[in-house]
Structure formats: C-alpha cells, structure tokens
Design a protein around this motif. Structure first.
Motif, mmCIF file in Angstrom:
data_model
loop_
_atom_site.group_PDB
_atom_site.id
_atom_site.type_symbol
_atom_site.label_atom_id
_atom_site.label_comp_id
_atom_site.label_asym_id
_atom_site.label_seq_id
_atom_site.Cartn_x
_atom_site.Cartn_y
_atom_site.Cartn_z
ATOM 1 N N CYS A 1 0.847 -1.190 0.000
ATOM 2 C CA CYS A 1 0.000 0.000 0.000
ATOM 3 C C CYS A 1 0.884 1.242 0.000
ATOM 4 O O CYS A 1 1.792 1.373 0.819
ATOM 5 C CB CYS A 1 -0.917 0.008 1.222
ATOM 6 N N ASN A 2 0.619 2.145 -0.910
ATOM 7 C CA ASN A 2 1.341 3.411 -0.944
ATOM 8 C C ASN A 2 0.631 4.434 -0.066
ATOM 9 O O ASN A 2 1.188 4.917 0.908
ATOM 10 C CB ASN A 2 1.449 3.909 -2.387
ATOM 11 N N GLU A 3 -0.623 4.746 -0.381
ATOM 12 C CA GLU A 3 -1.374 5.708 0.414
ATOM 13 C C GLU A 3 -2.845 5.654 0.043
ATOM 14 O O GLU A 3 -3.227 5.075 -0.980
ATOM 15 C CB GLU A 3 -0.847 7.128 0.197
ATOM 16 N N LEU A 4 -3.674 6.268 0.895
ATOM 17 C CA LEU A 4 -5.092 6.451 0.602
ATOM 18 C C LEU A 4 -5.370 7.937 0.462
ATOM 19 O O LEU A 4 -4.894 8.751 1.258
ATOM 20 C CB LEU A 4 -5.970 5.857 1.710
ATOM 21 N N ASN A 5 -6.128 8.282 -0.552
ATOM 22 C CA ASN A 5 -6.496 9.661 -0.832
ATOM 23 C C ASN A 5 -7.988 9.804 -0.557
ATOM 24 O O ASN A 5 -8.810 9.197 -1.243
ATOM 25 C CB ASN A 5 -6.166 9.992 -2.289
ATOM 26 N N THR A 6 -8.345 10.612 0.443
ATOM 27 C CA THR A 6 -9.737 10.634 0.913
ATOM 28 C C THR A 6 -10.675 11.498 0.072
ATOM 29 O O THR A 6 -11.883 11.346 0.169
ATOM 30 C CB THR A 6 -9.810 11.101 2.377
ATOM 31 N N LEU A 7 -10.124 12.420 -0.720
ATOM 32 C CA LEU A 7 -10.954 13.130 -1.698
ATOM 33 C C LEU A 7 -10.161 13.194 -2.993
ATOM 34 O O LEU A 7 -9.515 14.194 -3.306
ATOM 35 C CB LEU A 7 -11.342 14.535 -1.214
ATOM 36 N N PRO A 8 -10.162 12.093 -3.730
ATOM 37 C CA PRO A 8 -9.351 12.022 -4.948
ATOM 38 C C PRO A 8 -9.894 12.933 -6.037
ATOM 39 O O PRO A 8 -11.003 13.455 -5.949
ATOM 40 C CB PRO A 8 -9.475 10.551 -5.356
ATOM 41 N N GLY A 9 -9.090 13.119 -7.068
ATOM 42 C CA GLY A 9 -9.519 13.941 -8.186
ATOM 43 C C GLY A 9 -10.792 13.419 -8.817
ATOM 44 O O GLY A 9 -11.012 12.210 -8.913
ATOM 45 N N PHE A 10 -11.641 14.342 -9.246
ATOM 46 C CA PHE A 10 -12.878 13.992 -9.947
ATOM 47 C C PHE A 10 -12.924 14.662 -11.313
ATOM 48 O O PHE A 10 -13.991 14.954 -11.834
ATOM 49 C CB PHE A 10 -14.090 14.396 -9.112
ATOM 50 N N THR A 11 -11.748 14.916 -11.892
ATOM 51 C CA THR A 11 -11.706 15.518 -13.223
ATOM 52 C C THR A 11 -12.020 14.446 -14.270
ATOM 53 O O THR A 11 -12.167 13.263 -13.955
ATOM 54 C CB THR A 11 -10.319 16.115 -13.501
ATOM 55 N N SER A 12 -12.053 14.871 -15.527
ATOM 56 C CA SER A 12 -12.389 13.937 -16.607
ATOM 57 C C SER A 12 -11.322 12.865 -16.800
ATOM 58 O O SER A 12 -11.591 11.823 -17.400
ATOM 59 C CB SER A 12 -12.592 14.706 -17.919
ATOM 60 N N ILE A 13 -10.093 13.116 -16.318
ATOM 61 C CA ILE A 13 -9.020 12.124 -16.468
ATOM 62 C C ILE A 13 -8.675 11.450 -15.141
ATOM 63 O O ILE A 13 -7.680 10.731 -15.055
ATOM 64 C CB ILE A 13 -7.753 12.755 -17.074
ATOM 65 N N SER A 14 -9.494 11.663 -14.115
ATOM 66 C CA SER A 14 -9.196 11.112 -12.787
ATOM 67 C C SER A 14 -9.558 9.639 -12.686
ATOM 68 O O SER A 14 -10.566 9.187 -13.249
ATOM 69 C CB SER A 14 -9.929 11.902 -11.709
ATOM 70 N N MET A 15 -8.760 8.912 -11.929
ATOM 71 C CA MET A 15 -8.930 7.470 -11.839
ATOM 72 C C MET A 15 -10.165 7.057 -11.043
ATOM 73 O O MET A 15 -10.852 6.104 -11.434
ATOM 74 C CB MET A 15 -7.672 6.844 -11.210
ATOM 75 N N TYR A 16 -10.471 7.770 -9.951
ATOM 76 C CA TYR A 16 -11.581 7.312 -9.106
ATOM 77 C C TYR A 16 -12.898 7.193 -9.877
ATOM 78 O O TYR A 16 -13.518 6.113 -9.881
ATOM 79 C CB TYR A 16 -11.758 8.207 -7.878
ATOM 80 N N PRO A 17 -13.380 8.244 -10.532
ATOM 81 C CA PRO A 17 -14.641 8.078 -11.279
ATOM 82 C C PRO A 17 -14.529 7.077 -12.417
ATOM 83 O O PRO A 17 -15.518 6.404 -12.755
ATOM 84 C CB PRO A 17 -14.968 9.487 -11.779
ATOM 85 N N LYS A 18 -13.328 6.939 -13.011
ATOM 86 C CA LYS A 18 -13.163 5.946 -14.068
ATOM 87 C C LYS A 18 -13.311 4.531 -13.508
ATOM 88 O O LYS A 18 -13.935 3.661 -14.134
ATOM 89 C CB LYS A 18 -11.794 6.114 -14.737
ATOM 90 N N LEU A 19 -12.727 4.289 -12.348
ATOM 91 C CA LEU A 19 -12.852 2.968 -11.723
ATOM 92 C C LEU A 19 -14.307 2.662 -11.377
ATOM 93 O O LEU A 19 -14.787 1.544 -11.580
ATOM 94 C CB LEU A 19 -11.991 2.906 -10.457
ATOM 95 N N MET A 20 -15.020 3.648 -10.845
ATOM 96 C CA MET A 20 -16.415 3.432 -10.490
ATOM 97 C C MET A 20 -17.288 3.273 -11.727
ATOM 98 O O MET A 20 -18.265 2.504 -11.708
ATOM 99 C CB MET A 20 -16.914 4.593 -9.622
ATOM 100 N N GLU A 21 -16.936 3.957 -12.800
ATOM 101 C CA GLU A 21 -17.674 3.774 -14.059
ATOM 102 C C GLU A 21 -17.514 2.338 -14.549
ATOM 103 O O GLU A 21 -18.463 1.736 -15.077
ATOM 104 C CB GLU A 21 -17.171 4.758 -15.103
ATOM 105 N N HIS A 22 -16.326 1.780 -14.376
ATOM 106 C CA HIS A 22 -16.072 0.399 -14.783
ATOM 107 C C HIS A 22 -16.909 -0.576 -13.969
ATOM 108 O O HIS A 22 -17.208 -1.687 -14.430
ATOM 109 C CB HIS A 22 -14.577 0.079 -14.619
ATOM 110 N N GLU A 23 -17.312 -0.158 -12.762
ATOM 111 C CA GLU A 23 -18.178 -0.975 -11.911
ATOM 112 C C GLU A 23 -19.655 -0.736 -12.196
ATOM 113 O O GLU A 23 -20.513 -1.324 -11.545
ATOM 114 C CB GLU A 23 -17.894 -0.683 -10.435
ATOM 115 N N GLY A 24 -19.961 0.147 -13.137
ATOM 116 C CA GLY A 24 -21.351 0.368 -13.527
ATOM 117 C C GLY A 24 -21.957 1.673 -13.058
ATOM 118 O O GLY A 24 -23.146 1.919 -13.293
#
Length: 369
Positions: free
Chosen positions: A324-347
């Motif tokens: 584990c490197n780190e946890l980011n509690t309010l990650p980026g929500f831009t169009s190129i951000s990983m968090y929303p992309k990962l959640m989109e992949h989950e539906g």
C-alpha cells in the motif's frame, strides 16, 4: 428550513491549498452531474467557492466558469458556515444584513490541506450537517503519511519501508538523521512532505546531495518529512466506497493501472499534461487483482475511512508483493481522474456516483444529524 422537496447540497470548491485549481475542475464535473438524472430530481445545488486567499463566496457559476476560475468575477456573496447546530446552514452576508440558507448536505470537493485533512470536516461536525467523504480522524490520518504508515504497520497492511523526521530533527541533527535513512532505505529514496496532496513536494533522489535538496523541497510544504524506499513496481489504484458503520456498504473496485508519463506519477502528470494513461483492470492476474482489492478494503477500514477513498498500491515486479502506498480521501474527480473511471467500470455513471456519495453522507452514523 428548506421547504423544497429536494435536498440542498452545498458544493464547496477551491480553497487555499496548492490544489485549488484542480478542485475547481473536479467540482465543475460535480456541478454538471448534479444537473443530470438521478441527481437533478433529488438535489438543489448551492455552490460555495473558497478563494486562494481564503474568502468564502456563495456563487452561481456555470461549470465552465467554475473550472477556469472566472467564477470569482461573477455574482458572489460573502458567506460563512454557521457552527451553531440550530442554524444548520450558511449565513449570506450582504449589504450589512445576514440571511440564513438551510443546508442539507455538504460536499467538499476540495483537495489537499484544509480540504481533505479533517479541518473543514470538523466545521461540518460542529454544525452537525451531513457531509461527503471521510470524517475528521480518517481525513487527518490519511493526509499525514507518517501517521498513516504507522497505523498500517499496526494493522498489518503491507507497505514500503519508511522513516519520518520532523523539521526540528532535521535542523538539529540533520547529518545523523540522513545517515540513518540511507542505512535503512538505500538509494533511490522518495522524499515526501508528510502532509500534502497529489505528489506535491515529492522528490526521487539517488545520492546525498539530492537527498538534502529533497528535504528542502518537502519542508516547504510541511514540518514533517517521510522517506520511503524505492520499489520497482506497477502502480495500481482501487476505488473504495461505503460507510464502516454499515460494513455491507463497503466495497472496493478492481484495480486500475497508471501508465505514468514521467519517471513517477507527478502532480502535472495527474492533472495538467494528460500524458499518463489508465488501464482498467490493471495488467495483473485475477488472483493478484483480488489480492490488491482485499488489501485496499483492509487499509480503508484500518485508517478509519468512510464515504470514499482512492487506495494506491505498488505491485513489486520481481516478487509480486502488494504494498500500500497511500489512501487519498478526496481524490480527483476531473475527466481524467482514476476514481470516477474505476467506479464507471463498476457500472456507476458519474451522476449515479455523485448520488451514491450524497446518499452515503446522509446515512453515515444514522440518526446523528
């Protein structure tokens, strides 16, 4: 009180941290999502921009104006969130008068210091208004890399070898401290401010002169420095979502992989130059994907997270170790951000994700508000 059948969401953005501009872009995507179904039928948005010098301004920007910073030139009204629980809202201050606006949920789409470090979350707690994301302790813990590492050690979450040193230690006993760091970690070494977001102030160093310079850079951002060993590894990330008071809501996504455009994943790589690429799921075996996902959930719970976090991991190339490197509690929500992309992949579409996070905010610690 808000007599509207919709819940009024105070959307906070900007702030005094080095990530002010990214926050504006992330929040503009939230603003768009709140205007789409299912959000449009359930929520009324009340934007609150915080300038780089810390002024709080109620405003009505377009997503474009929010993203490019021109919102400050629009119609803005000074405001303040009341810590009085009876008020449950924001006071607008205009023409020598104060008007109370009832707020149902706070959404701090803010990155870095004063946005995701527990400070603004403490104000929401005083006001007893539900808010998106981690609580005071979880936010503060994850923001401080030294504290997070110590807690992961205690919880048995694997991560890289590390050392932390305060400004006082480094100024009074610098050569001795650096000797110990070299002996424990070897080169190359990552030098990081303990409290800063999105790779700000981080250096990768290969000798003593660079180590000393890396310390200087890190101390510009914080009074404590974390030193971590270099691991030749794939960088992968999971999205975690849910409230620990209802463990059935806590889940993690399959990890995605960062293909960084620089030697390591820098702030510019994440948000500005668009060179980095993401792959979902990461190029790992199914067994290793499951292992990363399980460790992400373990870390999320161990560090006291709620609502959401992005969990960043290394998978060592030579051994397959998951670290584990780190946890980011309010990650980026831009169009190129990983968090929303990962959640989109989950539906989850972006609006569905925003709706989910707002729902989790309302239901966290049921009855507390």
């Amino acid at each position: 009180m808000n007599t509207n059948s919709k819940l009024r969401v105070a959307l906070f953005f900007g702030g005094v941290s080095s990530e002010h501009d990214v926050s504006c872009v992330s929040a503009s995507a939230w603003l768009r999502a709140l205007g789409q179904k299912p959000c449009a039928d359930k929520y009324e948005v009340f934007p609150v921009g915080i300038t780089k010098d810390g002024r709080w301004l109620a405003c009505c920007p377009t997503p474009e104006a929010m993203a490019d910073g021109s919102w400050e030139q629009g119609d803005c009204t000074p405001c303040v969130l009341s810590p009085d629980r009876k008020d449950h809202g924001i006071w607008l201050l205009k023409d020598g008068r104060a008007e109370l606006v009832h707020i149902d949920i706070c959404a701090p789409v803010m990155h870095g210091k004063n946005g995701e470090d527990g400070t603004i979350q403490g104000l929401f707690e005083l006001a007893r208004i539900p808010y998106v994301g981690c609580g005071v302790l979880g936010s503060a813990v994850c923001m401080d890399k030294a504290v997070a590492n110590a807690l992961m050690d205690a919880a048995g979450v694997p991560h890289c070898k590390w050392v932390a040193a305060s400004r006082a230690d480094l100024e009074l006993n610098g050569p001795v401290v650096l000797d110990g760091i070299e002996a424990k970690l070897g080169y190359p070494i990552f030098v990081k401010p303990a409290n800063a977001g999105s790779s700000v102030g981080i250096s990768k160093v290969a000798d003593r002169a660079a180590l000393e310079r890396g310390v200087e850079i890190a101390l510009r951002e914080d009074d404590k420095v974390v030193f971590e060993e270099f691991v030749d590894a794939q960088e992968v990330e999971c999205a975690a979502i849910g409230n620990p008071d209802d463990p059935s809501t806590v889940s993690t996504t399959r990890p995605g992989e960062i293909l960084a455009g620089a030697e390591f994943y820098t702030y510019d790589d994440k948000y500005k130059n668009g060179v980095s690429q993401t792959v979902i799921p990461a190029h790992l075996s199914e067994e290793k994907l499951d292992e990363v996902r399980a460790e992400a959930r373990k870390a999320y719970l161990a560090l006291g997270c709620s609502g959401l976090s992005r969990c960043d991991f290394f998978v060592e190339r030579s051994t397959g170790r998951v670290l584990c490197n780190e946890l980011n509690t309010l990650p980026g929500f831009t169009s190129i951000s990983m968090y929303p992309k990962l959640m989109e992949h989950e539906g989850y579409s972006y609006p569905a994700l925003v709706d989910k996070l707002l729902t989790l905010a309302v239901h966290r610690r049921k009855g507390a508000y």
